[in-house]
Design a protein around this motif. Structure first.
Motif, short mmCIF file in Angstrom:
data_model
loop_
_atom_site.label_atom_id
_atom_site.label_comp_id
_atom_site.label_asym_id
_atom_site.label_seq_id
_atom_site.Cartn_x
_atom_site.Cartn_y
_atom_site.Cartn_z
N SER A 90 0.85 -1.19 0.00
CA SER A 90 0.00 0.00 0.00
C SER A 90 0.89 1.24 0.00
O SER A 90 1.90 1.30 0.69
N CYS A 91 0.51 2.22 -0.80
CA CYS A 91 1.32 3.42 -1.03
C CYS A 91 1.72 4.07 0.30
O CYS A 91 0.89 4.30 1.18
N THR A 92 3.02 4.34 0.43
CA THR A 92 3.53 4.91 1.68
C THR A 92 3.15 6.38 1.85
O THR A 92 3.32 6.94 2.92
N VAL A 93 2.64 7.00 0.77
CA VAL A 93 2.26 8.41 0.85
C VAL A 93 0.77 8.54 1.20
O VAL A 93 0.39 9.24 2.13
N CYS A 94 -0.08 7.84 0.45
CA CYS A 94 -1.54 8.00 0.62
C CYS A 94 -2.17 6.84 1.37
O CYS A 94 -3.40 6.82 1.55
N SER A 95 -1.39 5.86 1.81
CA SER A 95 -1.90 4.66 2.50
C SER A 95 -2.93 3.90 1.67
O SER A 95 -3.82 3.25 2.22
N THR B 295 -5.14 5.20 -0.73
CA THR B 295 -6.32 5.89 -1.27
C THR B 295 -6.08 6.44 -2.68
O THR B 295 -7.02 6.77 -3.38
N GLY B 296 -4.83 6.52 -3.09
CA GLY B 296 -4.52 7.00 -4.45
C GLY B 296 -3.93 8.39 -4.45
O GLY B 296 -4.51 9.31 -3.87
N CYS B 297 -2.73 8.53 -5.04
CA CYS B 297 -2.09 9.85 -5.12
C CYS B 297 -1.15 9.85 -6.32
O CYS B 297 -1.05 8.86 -7.05
N ALA B 298 -0.44 10.94 -6.53
CA ALA B 298 0.44 11.06 -7.70
C ALA B 298 1.60 10.07 -7.63
O ALA B 298 2.03 9.53 -8.65
N VAL B 299 2.10 9.81 -6.41
CA VAL B 299 3.25 8.92 -6.25
C VAL B 299 2.92 7.50 -6.73
O VAL B 299 3.72 6.85 -7.41
N CYS B 300 1.72 7.02 -6.41
CA CYS B 300 1.36 5.65 -6.79
C CYS B 300 0.54 5.63 -8.08
O CYS B 300 -0.03 4.59 -8.44
N GLY B 301 0.47 6.76 -8.77
CA GLY B 301 -0.31 6.83 -10.01
C GLY B 301 -1.77 6.52 -9.75
O GLY B 301 -2.43 5.86 -10.57
ZN LIG Z 1 -0.34 6.96 -3.22
#
Ligand SMILES: [Zn+2]
Length: 333
Positions: A256-261, A263-269
């Motif tokens: 799971s994305c370390t930035v948004c946990s 939920t979806g953000c630019a880092v994980c596209g």
């Molecule tokens: Zn993310």
């Protein structure tokens, strides 16, 4: 008389320039500028001169006296400014900058410490490798399209800079019969461009566990514990089917994305997941290549890029940051 004044001026100035302590300066003051000093003697010498001459020379002598007094005082103030060195036991000492481990070295240490805790031992292999160990024995024959996944630096037709740490698996299994429980940390080379996500030199950790009855469930459990250890207990992970010639079945693990946990953000596209590593059950052909019976033994292998683990963990979007030696970057770890 004017010449005499000039000579005296140069003489005193030269003396002042050479003095290194207050006592010498005091002696110069007495000798030249004191009540019975050289300069005051000059006033006596002009007593018999005409009034005009006395006025002119008197003025000159006074000028010289002022100039030298001023210079002597300036020189004196230099010595007086020097602070006295005192021993102060309560002041903090000066601490030398001793540096710390590079983020790649720190990540290596964390990965190794996890697997050591589960009984894995560290094995190393050469960075210049034979084609057999780098490809053939890992079930990648010369004509296999999977070789395109590894843009390798060849030295001769049969020698290359290893393009992954997997050849160490073969080297160890050739010498050691199961149980084999090893991790192989090390440097790898591929002729990739040096851009935000590639580097021609990078680091990997290979994990191999071969024994009787090693199952995919064990691989999955190890991965879930590993993810929690490195990224924190709340990290979710997903295992997706993939392909590697040396494992069957093969999987790719994303967390799971370390930035948004997630939920979806630019880092994980916006996917909520970040790809982390490849893994799978050791291909029966690989075991056969090292004369281990795939009927009796099974095993799992994990391969991970150390830079990738560090980039996901610390949210770094450019792999080049690790190699640029910018202290502003490195001091954050
Ligand atoms: Zn993310």
């Amino acid at each position: 008389m004017v010449d005499q004044l000039q000579t005296l001026k140069q003489e005193v100035k030269a003396l002042l320039a050479r003095t290194k302590d207050k006592d010498t300066l005091e002696a110069i003051r007495v000798k030249y500028l004191g009540r019975k000093g050289e300069i005051n003697k000059l006033f006596k010498e002009i007593v018999d001169f005409s009034i005009e001459e006395k006025r002119r020379l008197g003025y000159e002598i006074n000028q010289l006296k002022n100039e030298l007094t001023h210079e002597l005082d300036a020189r004196l103030s230099i010595f007086e400014q020097k602070p006295e060195v005192k021993f102060e036991p309560l002041l903090p000492g000066k601490i030398a900058h001793i540096g710390h481990a590079h983020p790649i070295a720190q990540t290596f240490a964390q990965i190794i410490s996890f697997f050591k805790g589960y009984g894995f031992t560290v094995e190393k292999g050469p960075e210049i490798e034979y084609d057999w160990y780098n490809f053939e024995a890992l079930n990648i024959p010369k004509d296999h399209p999977a070789r395109d996944m590894f843009s390798s630096f060849y030295i001769t037709e049969d020698l290359l800079l290893r393009s992954h740490t997997s050849p160490v698996q073969i080297r160890v299994m050739e010498k050691q019969k199961p149980p084999v429980k090893i991790i192989c940390p090390g440097r790898c080379y591929r002729y990739d461009p040096f851009d935000a996500s590639h580097s021609p030199v990078f680091h990997q950790v290979e994990v191999l566990y071969v024994d009787e009855g090693v199952s995919f469930g064990e691989l999955k459990w190890t991965l879930s514990e590993f993810v929690k250890f490195i990224f924190g207990p709340k990290t979710k992970y997903v295992l997706m089917p993939s392909f590697f010639p040396f494992t069957e079945p093969s999987g790719e693990l994303a967390i799971s994305c370390t930035v948004c946990s997630g939920t979806g953000c630019a880092v994980c596209g916006n996917s909520g997941w970040l790809e982390l590593l490849g893994c799978g059950m050791v291909h029966p052909q690989v075991l056969k290549n090292v004369k281990i019976s795939p009927k009796k033994y099974s095993g799992y292998a994990i391969g991970m890029g150390v830079e990738r683990v560090a980039m996901v963990k610390y949210v770094i979007d450019d792999i080049r940051a690790f190699y640029n030696n910018d202290m502003r970057f490195l001091e954050q770890f």
